[in-house]
Design a protein around this motif. Structure first.
Motif, PDB file in Angstrom:
ATOM      1  N   ALA A 144      45.256  43.169  45.462  1.00 38.84           N
ATOM      2  CA  ALA A 144      43.992  43.799  44.838  1.00 38.84           C
ATOM      3  C   ALA A 144      42.678  42.745  45.046  1.00 38.84           C
ATOM      4  CB  ALA A 144      44.025  44.434  43.505  1.00 38.84           C
ATOM      5  N   ALA A 145      41.725  43.265  46.304  1.00 39.34           N
ATOM      6  CA  ALA A 145      40.588  42.456  46.277  1.00 39.34           C
ATOM      7  C   ALA A 145      39.526  42.770  45.478  1.00 39.34           C
ATOM      8  CB  ALA A 145      40.193  42.612  47.794  1.00 39.34           C
ATOM      9  N   SER A 146      39.718  44.184  44.816  1.00 41.28           N
ATOM     10  CA  SER A 146      38.664  44.627  44.051  1.00 41.28           C
ATOM     11  C   SER A 146      38.507  43.954  42.803  1.00 41.28           C
ATOM     12  CB  SER A 146      38.723  46.130  44.063  1.00 41.28           C
ATOM     13  OG  SER A 146      37.772  46.720  42.841  1.00 41.28           O
ATOM     14  N   VAL A 147      36.974  43.624  42.393  1.00 44.29           N
ATOM     15  CA  VAL A 147      36.916  43.176  40.943  1.00 44.29           C
ATOM     16  C   VAL A 147      37.252  44.020  39.936  1.00 44.29           C
ATOM     17  CG1 VAL A 147      35.148  41.332  41.760  1.00 44.29           C
ATOM     18  CG2 VAL A 147      34.559  43.736  41.091  1.00 44.29           C
ATOM     19  N   ALA A 148      37.781  45.017  40.140  1.00 41.67           N
ATOM     20  CA  ALA A 148      38.161  46.176  39.127  1.00 41.67           C
ATOM     21  C   ALA A 148      39.372  45.712  38.582  1.00 41.67           C
ATOM     22  CB  ALA A 148      38.440  47.504  39.940  1.00 41.67           C
ATOM     23  N   ASP A 156      39.859  42.319  38.185  1.00 38.97           N
ATOM     24  CA  ASP A 156      39.639  41.378  37.214  1.00 38.97           C
ATOM     25  C   ASP A 156      39.088  41.902  35.883  1.00 38.97           C
ATOM     26  OD1 ASP A 156      39.582  38.669  39.040  1.00 38.97           O
ATOM     27  OD2 ASP A 156      38.417  40.349  40.379  1.00 38.97           O
ATOM     28  N   GLU A 203      26.962  36.576  46.143  1.00 36.62           N
ATOM     29  CA  GLU A 203      27.976  37.484  46.431  1.00 36.62           C
ATOM     30  C   GLU A 203      28.672  37.461  44.976  1.00 36.62           C
ATOM     31  OE1 GLU A 203      32.479  37.248  48.231  1.00 36.62           O
ATOM     32  OE2 GLU A 203      30.674  36.988  49.747  1.00 36.62           O
ATOM     33  N   GLU A 259      29.340  40.200  42.059  1.00 42.21           N
ATOM     34  CA  GLU A 259      30.888  40.848  41.414  1.00 42.21           C
ATOM     35  C   GLU A 259      30.775  40.598  39.851  1.00 42.21           C
ATOM     36  OE1 GLU A 259      33.679  38.806  45.125  1.00 42.21           O
ATOM     37  OE2 GLU A 259      33.349  37.883  43.234  1.00 42.21           O
ATOM     38  N   ASP A 271      29.389  43.938  38.802  1.00 41.24           N
ATOM     39  CA  ASP A 271      30.227  45.061  38.906  1.00 41.24           C
ATOM     40  C   ASP A 271      31.196  45.010  37.638  1.00 41.24           C
ATOM     41  OD1 ASP A 271      29.010  45.751  41.182  1.00 41.24           O
ATOM     42  OD2 ASP A 271      30.683  45.051  42.621  1.00 41.24           O
ATOM     43  N   LEU A 307      31.820  47.815  35.019  1.00 39.07           N
ATOM     44  CA  LEU A 307      33.186  48.331  34.992  1.00 39.07           C
ATOM     45  C   LEU A 307      33.626  48.213  33.304  1.00 39.07           C
ATOM     46  CD1 LEU A 307      34.887  47.040  38.032  1.00 39.07           C
ATOM     47  CD2 LEU A 307      34.684  49.584  37.618  1.00 39.07           C
ATOM     48  N   ARG A 319      40.690  34.715  39.381  1.00 39.37           N
ATOM     49  CA  ARG A 319      40.977  34.942  40.771  1.00 39.37           C
ATOM     50  C   ARG A 319      41.482  33.767  41.682  1.00 39.37           C
ATOM     51  NH1 ARG A 319      41.330  39.391  43.937  1.00 39.37           N
ATOM     52  NH2 ARG A 319      40.648  40.693  42.239  1.00 39.37           N
ATOM     53  N   ASP A 347      42.764  33.772  45.173  1.00 34.51           N
ATOM     54  CA  ASP A 347      42.776  34.661  46.465  1.00 34.51           C
ATOM     55  C   ASP A 347      43.877  33.632  47.598  1.00 34.51           C
ATOM     56  OD1 ASP A 347      41.843  36.952  45.479  1.00 34.51           O
ATOM     57  OD2 ASP A 347      40.002  36.721  46.475  1.00 34.51           O
TER      58      ASP A 347
END
Length: 497
Positions: free
Chosen positions: A142-146, A148, A278, A282, A285, A289, A344, A346
């Motif tokens: 899952a790349a989305s920071v959701a 995290d 960037e 994040e 975001d 959330l 994270r 990656d």
């Protein structure tokens, strides 16, 4: 002629850096693991158990001490094929191997939790062991920071589930991209040549991570030429100039009263860095959330001082910290500190597949959490032992076993005394050592009359400590009941009635 003394007896001692766990400690840990697993399960994570042994190649260079990339583990070489194997030092490296090995079979994203001991070949010290428990939850793919944000929310829920109330903890969130942006602005990161200044950046990371312990002056010294500690040992610094150091120090002091203000300040600090900008977006975001789910600054905050020491983090990083005070061995107050963290990573699975696979997760330090709960008096003390059925007549062992069987069938923890029954006093001493709440006594006379004696050992101990001689002689802690009512009588005592 010298007398042959025979083989040397082994020394009965725990190896340095390891310890044994008994009774209540094991029970408390299991209860905590069960509570944490319940939260992970509620969030939709599946359990995974991996081998305690991995190849050193699979573990890679991401070991606890970045200055010793091939050490820090307990490793040995196989005789048949020459492969090096090692005990796992965390639960993340095995996950990366699993995600690569079973990538065609696992769902994507793959959400798993894992619990178990890990081993680190490091110098032991007070409260620092070579074997300890970790309790991880990770999302791979899952790349989305959701993802995290979800981990941060889950950490808050875990702490509350195990008995840490709001106000006694905080989950702090940062982003490695923001820190890298700051380093780019400070002139110690070149996006065109990531390896350039890698040594200096490693020192900066470790210096920031020690802010709570060393304070601003100590960190500033490590950013510059270096620092001499109280013992006189000198630690070489990153060699940054004064202006470069001020950029990094400004980053650590960027936290404001609200997440929005902190984000705005970070955006100023990374101006001119694409990567840093960037990272700030994040963080914005993640804050949004979490706010949508009701996780406010009383539980989770944006805090630039969080960096996490390991080098494999590539984006958001987080740390759960207990904020209440405890006292050290010299009676000085201090905060308990971190009990969980993650971020994270990656690039970790990419080592196996050659393809970028996004991943994020956190690890809970179970032993530290248990220590914190003991400090607050929320767990600890002697665990209640089993009801002990004493043996007055060896020939009637079958009847005693029948008694204990009835107690167990009623859900009561119980055992028959299996030592030498000749001395009845020793049986009661055994029951006391087992912290038994009740002892069952039936000799020939009681058996003939169809009764049992039930001794309330908890009440008996209290009377022995507080009662007068006449009260003690009355023995209210020992009662006689019909054999058929034994279980019900024990249940009443255990229920406090």
């Amino acid at each position: 002629m010298a007398k042959n003394k025979g083989p040397r007896r082994p020394r009965a001692a725990t190896p340095k850096g390891f310890r044994d766990y008994f009774g209540a400690e094991v029970t408390e840990r299991k209860a905590m693991l069960d509570a944490i697993a319940a939260v992970y399960h509620r969030y939709g994570f599946d359990p995974l158990e991996t081998s305690a042994v991995e190849t050193v190649e699979a573990l890679g260079k991401y070991l606890p001490d970045v200055d010793r990339p091939n050490e820090g583990v307990f490793a040995w070489q196989e005789e048949d094929d020459g492969d090096w194997l090692a005990l796992r030092y965390d639960l993340t490296a095995p996950l990366a191997r699993v995600a690569a090995q079973y990538r065609n079979d696992l769902p994507s994203p793959y959400r798993r939790y894992a619990m178990g001991p890990v081993w680190r070949n490091e110098k032991p010290g007070p409260g620092r062991y070579r074997q300890f428990y970790q309790c991880d939850a990770d999302t791979v793919g899952a790349a989305s920071v959701a993802a995290d944000a979800e981990i941060c929310a889950m950490l808050a829920d875990v702490l509350e589930e195990v008995g840490i109330p709001r106000g006694d903890y905080i989950v702090r969130v940062n982003n490695r991209k923001v820190l890298n942006g700051v380093m780019e602005v400070a002139g110690i990161l070149d996006p065109a040549d990531p390896e350039k200044f890698a040594h200096e950046r490693g020192i900066v990371l470790r210096a920031i991570d020690k802010l709570d312990r060393l304070g601003e002056d100590g960190v500033r010294a490590l950013l510059g030429e270096g620092r001499k500690d109280e013992s006189g040992d000198f630690t070489k610094g990153a060699g940054l100039g004064a202006e470069q150091a001020e950029v990094v120090m400004g980053f650590m002091a960027a936290r404001r009263d609200s997440s929005a203000e902190t984000v705005a300040r970070l955006r100023e600090l990374v101006r001119g860095s694409t990567l840093g900008t960037e990272g700030v977006a994040e963080l914005e975001d993640i804050a949004s959330l979490l706010a949508a789910q009701g996780y406010g600054p009383d539980r989770i905050v944006i805090d630039p001082s969080v960096v996490r020491g390991l080098g494999y983090y590539t984006g958001p990083v987080y740390e759960a910290e207990l904020t209440f005070e405890i006292y050290d061995e010299k009676g000085r107050p201090r905060q308990f500190g971190s009990v969980a963290g993650g971020g994270r990573y990656d690039d970790l699975v990419k080592r196996f597949t050659g393809q970028a696979v996004p991943a994020t997760g956190a690890s809970v330090g179970v032993d530290r959490l248990l220590a914190a709960l003991r400090e607050k008096g929320r767990i600890g003390g002697a665990e209640a032992g089993p009801v002990v059925v004493t043996v007055m007549d060896r020939a009637r062992m079958a009847e005693y076993q029948a008694m204990v069987g009835e107690l167990r069938q009623a859900g009561i923890r119980a055992e028959v005394y299996l030592g030498n029954p000749k001395n009845f006093g020793n049986q009661l001493k055994y029951a006391d050592k087992r912290n038994a709440p009740v002892a069952i006594i039936q000799g020939e006379d009681e058996a003939a009359r169809g009764v049992v004696q039930i001794k309330d050992l908890v009440l008996g101990a209290k009377i022995a400590a507080e009662a007068t001689h006449e009260e003690w002689k009355a023995q209210p802690a020992q009662t006689e009941v019909p054999r058929a009512e034994m279980v019900a009588a024990v249940q009443r005592i255990l229920a406090g009635g």
